[in-house]
Design a protein around this motif. Structure first.
Motif, PDB file in Angstrom:
ATOM      1  N   SER A 152       0.818  -1.218   0.000  1.00 58.14           N
ATOM      2  CA  SER A 152       0.000   0.000   0.000  1.00 58.14           C
ATOM      3  C   SER A 152       0.854   1.272   0.000  1.00 58.14           C
ATOM      4  CB  SER A 152      -0.946   0.013   1.206  1.00 58.14           C
ATOM      5  OG  SER A 152      -0.234   0.302   2.396  1.00 58.14           O
ATOM      6  N   LEU A 153       2.145   1.137   0.276  1.00 58.20           N
ATOM      7  CA  LEU A 153       3.044   2.295   0.283  1.00 58.20           C
ATOM      8  C   LEU A 153       3.487   2.700  -1.121  1.00 58.20           C
ATOM      9  CD1 LEU A 153       5.351   1.266   3.283  1.00 58.20           C
ATOM     10  CD2 LEU A 153       3.461   2.925   3.304  1.00 58.20           C
ATOM     11  N   GLY A 154       3.254   1.822  -2.099  1.00 60.19           N
ATOM     12  CA  GLY A 154       3.702   2.129  -3.455  1.00 60.19           C
ATOM     13  C   GLY A 154       2.923   1.379  -4.508  1.00 60.19           C
ATOM     14  N   ASP A 155       3.510   1.343  -5.706  1.00 61.69           N
ATOM     15  CA  ASP A 155       2.859   0.704  -6.855  1.00 61.69           C
ATOM     16  C   ASP A 155       3.413  -0.678  -7.153  1.00 61.69           C
ATOM     17  OD1 ASP A 155       1.401   3.184  -7.594  1.00 61.69           O
ATOM     18  OD2 ASP A 155       3.450   3.912  -7.924  1.00 61.69           O
ATOM     19  N   ARG A 156       4.592  -0.965  -6.622  1.00 61.50           N
ATOM     20  CA  ARG A 156       5.278  -2.230  -6.908  1.00 61.50           C
ATOM     21  C   ARG A 156       5.966  -2.691  -5.635  1.00 61.50           C
ATOM     22  NH1 ARG A 156      10.774  -2.793 -10.154  1.00 61.50           N
ATOM     23  NH2 ARG A 156      10.712  -4.994 -10.652  1.00 61.50           N
ATOM     24  N   LEU A 157       5.792  -3.974  -5.284  1.00 61.70           N
ATOM     25  CA  LEU A 157       6.434  -4.524  -4.087  1.00 61.70           C
ATOM     26  C   LEU A 157       7.408  -5.628  -4.467  1.00 61.70           C
ATOM     27  CD1 LEU A 157       6.814  -4.779  -1.019  1.00 61.70           C
ATOM     28  CD2 LEU A 157       4.857  -6.352  -1.000  1.00 61.70           C
ATOM     29  N   ILE A 158       8.654  -5.430  -4.068  1.00 56.10           N
ATOM     30  CA  ILE A 158       9.695  -6.433  -4.234  1.00 56.10           C
ATOM     31  C   ILE A 158       9.985  -7.013  -2.856  1.00 56.10           C
ATOM     32  CG2 ILE A 158      12.089  -6.868  -4.916  1.00 56.10           C
ATOM     33  CD1 ILE A 158      11.840  -4.375  -6.758  1.00 56.10           C
ATOM     34  N   VAL A 159      10.058  -8.333  -2.774  1.00 58.49           N
ATOM     35  CA  VAL A 159      10.315  -9.006  -1.500  1.00 58.49           C
ATOM     36  C   VAL A 159      11.601  -9.816  -1.599  1.00 58.49           C
ATOM     37  CG1 VAL A 159       9.450 -10.668   0.197  1.00 58.49           C
ATOM     38  CG2 VAL A 159       7.847  -9.145  -0.986  1.00 58.49           C
ATOM     39  N   GLY A 160      12.525  -9.515  -0.710  1.00 58.87           N
ATOM     40  CA  GLY A 160      13.729 -10.316  -0.575  1.00 58.87           C
ATOM     41  C   GLY A 160      13.457 -11.430   0.418  1.00 58.87           C
ATOM     42  N   CYS A 161      13.566 -12.659  -0.026  1.00 58.42           N
ATOM     43  CA  CYS A 161      13.304 -13.826   0.817  1.00 58.42           C
ATOM     44  C   CYS A 161      14.651 -14.465   1.177  1.00 58.42           C
ATOM     45  CB  CYS A 161      12.409 -14.804   0.056  1.00 58.42           C
ATOM     46  SG  CYS A 161      11.864 -16.226   1.013  1.00 58.42           S
ATOM     47  N   SER A 162      14.899 -14.612   2.460  1.00 53.26           N
ATOM     48  CA  SER A 162      16.181 -15.141   2.931  1.00 53.26           C
ATOM     49  C   SER A 162      16.444 -16.547   2.402  1.00 53.26           C
ATOM     50  CB  SER A 162      16.214 -15.189   4.460  1.00 53.26           C
ATOM     51  OG  SER A 162      16.048 -13.908   5.004  1.00 53.26           O
ATOM     52  N   THR A 163      17.633 -16.747   1.856  1.00 54.22           N
ATOM     53  CA  THR A 163      18.017 -18.078   1.385  1.00 54.22           C
ATOM     54  C   THR A 163      18.304 -18.979   2.580  1.00 54.22           C
ATOM     55  OG1 THR A 163      20.369 -17.510   1.294  1.00 54.22           O
ATOM     56  CG2 THR A 163      19.055 -17.138  -0.723  1.00 54.22           C
ATOM     57  N   ASP A 164      18.347 -20.270   2.333  1.00 53.00           N
ATOM     58  CA  ASP A 164      18.657 -21.224   3.402  1.00 53.00           C
ATOM     59  C   ASP A 164      20.056 -20.980   3.954  1.00 53.00           C
ATOM     60  OD1 ASP A 164      16.156 -22.427   3.023  1.00 53.00           O
ATOM     61  OD2 ASP A 164      16.962 -23.797   1.513  1.00 53.00           O
ATOM     62  N   GLU A 165      20.993 -20.650   3.080  1.00 55.22           N
ATOM     63  CA  GLU A 165      22.376 -20.408   3.500  1.00 55.22           C
ATOM     64  C   GLU A 165      22.462 -19.156   4.382  1.00 55.22           C
ATOM     65  OE1 GLU A 165      22.067 -22.887  -0.007  1.00 55.22           O
ATOM     66  OE2 GLU A 165      21.372 -20.815   0.281  1.00 55.22           O
ATOM     67  N   PHE A 166      21.725 -18.102   4.006  1.00 48.93           N
ATOM     68  CA  PHE A 166      21.726 -16.879   4.810  1.00 48.93           C
ATOM     69  C   PHE A 166      21.065 -17.136   6.160  1.00 48.93           C
ATOM     70  CE2 PHE A 166      20.054 -12.355   5.447  1.00 48.93           C
ATOM     71  CZ  PHE A 166      21.222 -11.929   6.047  1.00 48.93           C
ATOM     72  N   ASN A 167      19.977 -17.897   6.161  1.00 53.62           N
ATOM     73  CA  ASN A 167      19.338 -18.249   7.432  1.00 53.62           C
ATOM     74  C   ASN A 167      20.305 -19.002   8.339  1.00 53.62           C
ATOM     75  OD1 ASN A 167      16.855 -17.040   7.136  1.00 53.62           O
ATOM     76  ND2 ASN A 167      15.896 -18.838   6.250  1.00 53.62           N
ATOM     77  N   VAL A 213       2.531  -9.074  -3.976  1.00 54.70           N
ATOM     78  CA  VAL A 213       3.955  -9.157  -4.323  1.00 54.70           C
ATOM     79  C   VAL A 213       4.137  -9.170  -5.838  1.00 54.70           C
ATOM     80  CG1 VAL A 213       6.036 -10.583  -4.103  1.00 54.70           C
ATOM     81  CG2 VAL A 213       4.445 -10.375  -2.165  1.00 54.70           C
ATOM     82  N   ASP A 214       5.031  -8.302  -6.304  1.00 53.28           N
ATOM     83  CA  ASP A 214       5.312  -8.227  -7.739  1.00 53.28           C
ATOM     84  C   ASP A 214       6.565  -8.997  -8.136  1.00 53.28           C
ATOM     85  OD1 ASP A 214       3.181  -6.307  -8.671  1.00 53.28           O
ATOM     86  OD2 ASP A 214       4.119  -5.119  -7.086  1.00 53.28           O
ATOM     87  N   LEU A 215       7.524  -9.102  -7.214  1.00 54.26           N
ATOM     88  CA  LEU A 215       8.781  -9.783  -7.522  1.00 54.26           C
ATOM     89  C   LEU A 215       9.404 -10.298  -6.234  1.00 54.26           C
ATOM     90  CD1 LEU A 215      11.105 -10.397  -9.587  1.00 54.26           C
ATOM     91  CD2 LEU A 215      12.024  -8.121  -9.020  1.00 54.26           C
ATOM     92  N   VAL A 216       9.925 -11.526  -6.287  1.00 54.69           N
ATOM     93  CA  VAL A 216      10.664 -12.105  -5.158  1.00 54.69           C
ATOM     94  C   VAL A 216      12.112 -12.269  -5.596  1.00 54.69           C
ATOM     95  CG1 VAL A 216      10.907 -14.082  -3.599  1.00 54.69           C
ATOM     96  CG2 VAL A 216       8.622 -13.338  -4.310  1.00 54.69           C
ATOM     97  N   ILE A 217      13.022 -11.817  -4.724  1.00 53.00           N
ATOM     98  CA  ILE A 217      14.459 -11.955  -4.992  1.00 53.00           C
ATOM     99  C   ILE A 217      15.102 -12.669  -3.805  1.00 53.00           C
ATOM    100  CG2 ILE A 217      14.586  -9.941  -6.493  1.00 53.00           C
ATOM    101  CD1 ILE A 217      15.756  -8.367  -4.084  1.00 53.00           C
ATOM    102  N   PRO A 218      16.198 -13.375  -4.029  1.00 54.82           N
ATOM    103  CA  PRO A 218      16.872 -14.034  -2.904  1.00 54.82           C
ATOM    104  C   PRO A 218      17.641 -13.026  -2.042  1.00 54.82           C
ATOM    105  CG  PRO A 218      18.044 -14.475  -4.947  1.00 54.82           C
ATOM    106  CD  PRO A 218      16.813 -13.698  -5.318  1.00 54.82           C
ATOM    107  N   GLU A 219      17.530 -13.184  -0.738  1.00 48.78           N
ATOM    108  CA  GLU A 219      18.337 -12.396   0.202  1.00 48.78           C
ATOM    109  C   GLU A 219      19.447 -13.311   0.699  1.00 48.78           C
ATOM    110  OE1 GLU A 219      17.990  -9.786   4.308  1.00 48.78           O
ATOM    111  OE2 GLU A 219      16.668 -11.518   4.052  1.00 48.78           O
TER     112      GLU A 219
END
Length: 153
Positions: free
Chosen positions: A26-41, A65-71
């Motif tokens: 709701s803060l913008g027009d496009r939401l990108i979500v970084g999802c933590s990788t297993d290695e980062f966890n 969600v518009d895009l998921v990227i690895p964190e």
């Protein structure tokens, strides 16, 4: 077009995750979500029930969600903000103050969103563990009762 970026592990996806993603979107027009990788966890001392691939698939299926990227590291946030031309970085308020530097480094706004009360992945895992423990006690009680019956024969 305003782009919003957030990060999380998103294990055992629940209503708190949905509310966070809805408010972030709701803060913008496009939401990108970084999802933590297993290695980062693993580096953070966390272990997820679901793999990164499954968590990313679940998060990506959310209509907000518009895009998921690895964190994969703490340091990538500044690079991601620049790479995706992010206007607003947001994360749960349990991180207040921890990412204020991103505003100075990248020029994007940093916003902390209030967590949904009475729900967290830790709470869900605890509830599941409690149910498992109760079931285990029940089974052990039944086995003990059967053993007593057999001993009387």
């Amino acid at each position: 077009m305003k782009t919003v970026l957030t990060y999380g592990t998103f294990d055992l996806f629940h209503a708190g995750h949905i509310r966070l993603l809805k408010r972030a979107r709701s803060l913008g027009d496009r939401l990108i979500v970084g999802c933590s990788t297993d290695e980062f966890n693993a580096l953070k001392g966390k272990q997820s029930v679901f793999s990164y691939e499954d968590r990313a698939l679940i998060v990506g299926a959310c209509k907000f969600v518009d895009l998921v990227i690895p964190e994969s590291s703490w340091q990538q946030k500044s690079d991601d903000i620049r790479k995706y031309d992010v206007d607003i970085f947001t994360i749960g308020d349990d991180w207040i103050g921890k990412f204020d530097h991103l505003s100075e480094e990248t020029g994007c706004a940093v916003t902390y969103l209030t967590r949904t009360p009475d729900i967290s992945t830790t709470d869900v895992k605890s509830a599941i563990q409690q149910l498992c423990d109760e079931k285990k006690r029940s089974i052990l009680g039944a086995v003990d009762h059967l053993r007593q019956c057999v001993d009387r024969l």
